[in-house]
Design an enzyme around this catalytic site. Sequence first.
Site, PDB file in Angstrom:
ATOM      1  N   CYS A   1       2.481  -0.900   0.777  1.00 56.23           N
ATOM      2  CA  CYS A   1       2.212  -1.052   2.218  1.00 56.23           C
ATOM      3  C   CYS A   1       0.772  -1.503   2.477  1.00 56.23           C
ATOM      4  CB  CYS A   1       2.411   0.277   2.956  1.00 56.23           C
ATOM      5  SG  CYS A   1       3.754   1.300   2.364  1.00 56.23           S
ATOM      6  N   ASP A   2      -0.193  -0.948   1.765  1.00 55.90           N
ATOM      7  CA  ASP A   2      -1.613  -1.105   2.150  1.00 55.90           C
ATOM      8  C   ASP A   2      -2.458  -1.928   1.184  1.00 55.90           C
ATOM      9  OD1 ASP A   2      -1.004   0.561   4.266  1.00 55.90           O
ATOM     10  OD2 ASP A   2      -1.537   2.377   3.157  1.00 55.90           O
TER      11      ASP A   2
ATOM     12  N   CYS B   1       0.423   4.431  -0.552  1.00 58.29           N
ATOM     13  CA  CYS B   1       1.422   3.360  -0.681  1.00 58.29           C
ATOM     14  C   CYS B   1       0.755   2.020  -0.958  1.00 58.29           C
ATOM     15  CB  CYS B   1       2.254   3.290   0.595  1.00 58.29           C
ATOM     16  SG  CYS B   1       3.505   2.000   0.529  1.00 58.29           S
TER      17      CYS B   1
END
Length: 295
Positions: free
Chosen positions: A131-132, A128
């Site tokens: 997200c990261d 992701c």
Amino acid sequence: MYDVIIVGAGPAGLSAGIYAIRAGMDTLILDKSVWGGQTVLSAEIENYPAVPSVTGPDFAQRMYEQLVELGGSVRLEEVTDIDTEKRSVTTANGVYRAKTVIIAAGLRRRTLGCKGETELTGRGVSYCAVCDGRFFTGKDVVVAGGGNTALEDALFMSSYCRGITILCRSDRMKGEEALKESVSKRENIRILYNVRIEEIQGREAVEAVLLSDGTVLKTSAVFIAIGYEADSAFLKGQLQVTGDGYVVAGEDCHTSAEGVFIAGDLRTKKVRQIVTAAADGAVAALGAADLVLKM
Ligand SMILES: Cc1cc2nc3c(=O)[nH]c(=O)nc-3n(C[C@H](O)[C@H](O)[C@H](O)COP(=O)(O)OP(=O)(O)OC[C@H]3O[C@@H](n4cnc5c(N)ncnc54)[C@H](O)[C@@H]3O)c2cc1C
């Protein structure tokens, strides 16, 4: 006993929840990770009617808040088993029974299956970028994939990562022309064709990838963007599924088992998008409500 149990709180499950609650049904919604499903992985959503542009996490939150305003909630529990005859579902916390069940379990990410992937997941291996990606600000990263997700991930991270290398297994990228054009304009994104990752290397965290041509490429992170697949294993053969795991149902979303509906990406259909998942959720919930009224 609930009127309806909804398995999954992505767009299909949350839409089903909204319709079920508005139809007066006693509703239980279960999700194994977090509400929003795949939408939380999307950097920008621009094709949902009346919402010209929104980040995936904001979209997920808005769906959830709409459910909560109606009195609904999501319990974070993974369904490990379903008994379609008894219409019961099992989680680590026990067995729940209902008059009807809506399965809205969506798709799961594909993995590379190479050495180092599992060991370094969360330590530089990510599925992701939204997200990261920020954790790798100023660093070099690679993205494995050859389609829209890989292109989107690379674009998303290009404003803060130093260099991004897309590793494409074939001799050309699939995906939308507009995305390809945007990628070609970013000086810090390059694409290597006809290469696979053989191994992800690193002790405490990702340090490099070994490619199929023998090259070792130093990198701080590997973002895996090779698509999604159906994961209907928890249904344990109780419903009719296709060879690649999609649950068979027509536009009414009713499965081969009485009182059990399938909504969203896990259903056999052509177009897998938020708007079609939400539509399935509505159809399934109203179908379930009809059955409950007749019981
Ligand atoms: C990066 C990315 C970008 C995208 N961008 C767009 C876009 O711009 N526009 C668009 O329309 N679509 C987009 N999509 C596609 C869209 O997100 C999906 O079509 C949609 O989310 C499908 O909804 P769903 O509810 O069927 O499944 P999902 O969103 O996959 O949700 C399924 C939910 O079920 C839960 N679950 C699964 N198994 C279990 C279990 N055993 N027990 C309990 N819970 C379980 C999961 O945790 C998940 O929350 C994108 C997808 C991705 C990955």
